[in-house]
Design an enzyme around this catalytic site. Structure first.
Site, short mmCIF file in Angstrom:
data_model
loop_
_atom_site.label_atom_id
_atom_site.label_comp_id
_atom_site.label_asym_id
_atom_site.label_seq_id
_atom_site.Cartn_x
_atom_site.Cartn_y
_atom_site.Cartn_z
N ARG A 18 15.39 13.07 15.89
CA ARG A 18 14.95 14.10 16.18
C ARG A 18 13.73 14.89 15.10
NH1 ARG A 18 17.05 17.30 20.51
NH2 ARG A 18 18.76 16.57 19.57
N ASN A 36 15.16 13.34 23.00
CA ASN A 36 16.21 12.29 23.11
C ASN A 36 15.84 11.74 24.64
OD1 ASN A 36 17.56 12.19 20.85
ND2 ASN A 36 19.24 13.73 21.33
#
Length: 100
Positions: A18, A36
């Site tokens: 990320r 996520n």
């Protein structure tokens, strides 16, 4: 501006995916978000120029060090992802999930 939404499948959680995606997107002047998912994938939505989005998609297929990207799925209708932030954010929970 065009908008794209992707799911990235593989070893993509717990490896900095990320943060790497956010840095890559900001470098490309994209706005959007990455998060996520409970199923172990990473989901993202971004908008920007066609060229920047194509560069992002190529980068997603490689991923950062320590990740393993098995597959990148481009979703057909990113408009359902709702309004995008003015920058590129890391989101910590998928809608309806109890954990990151």
């Amino acid at each position: 501006m065009p908008r794209r939404s992707y799911s990235v499948i593989g070893r993509v959680q717990g490896v900095g995916f990320r943060s790497w995606t956010r840095r890559t997107a900001l470098r490309l002047d994209l706005r959007g978000w990455v998060r996520n998912e409970p199923d172990g994938t990473v989901r993202l939505c971004a908008d920007g120029t066609d060229e920047a989005l194509a560069t992002l998609e190529t980068a997603l297929r490689k991923g950062p060090m320590f990740s393993r990207v098995d597959h990148v799925v481009k979703h057909d209708d990113p408009a359902h992802e709702g309004p995008l932030p003015d920058t590129f954010d890391i989101r910590f929970r998928a809608p309806g999930s109890a954990s990151e």
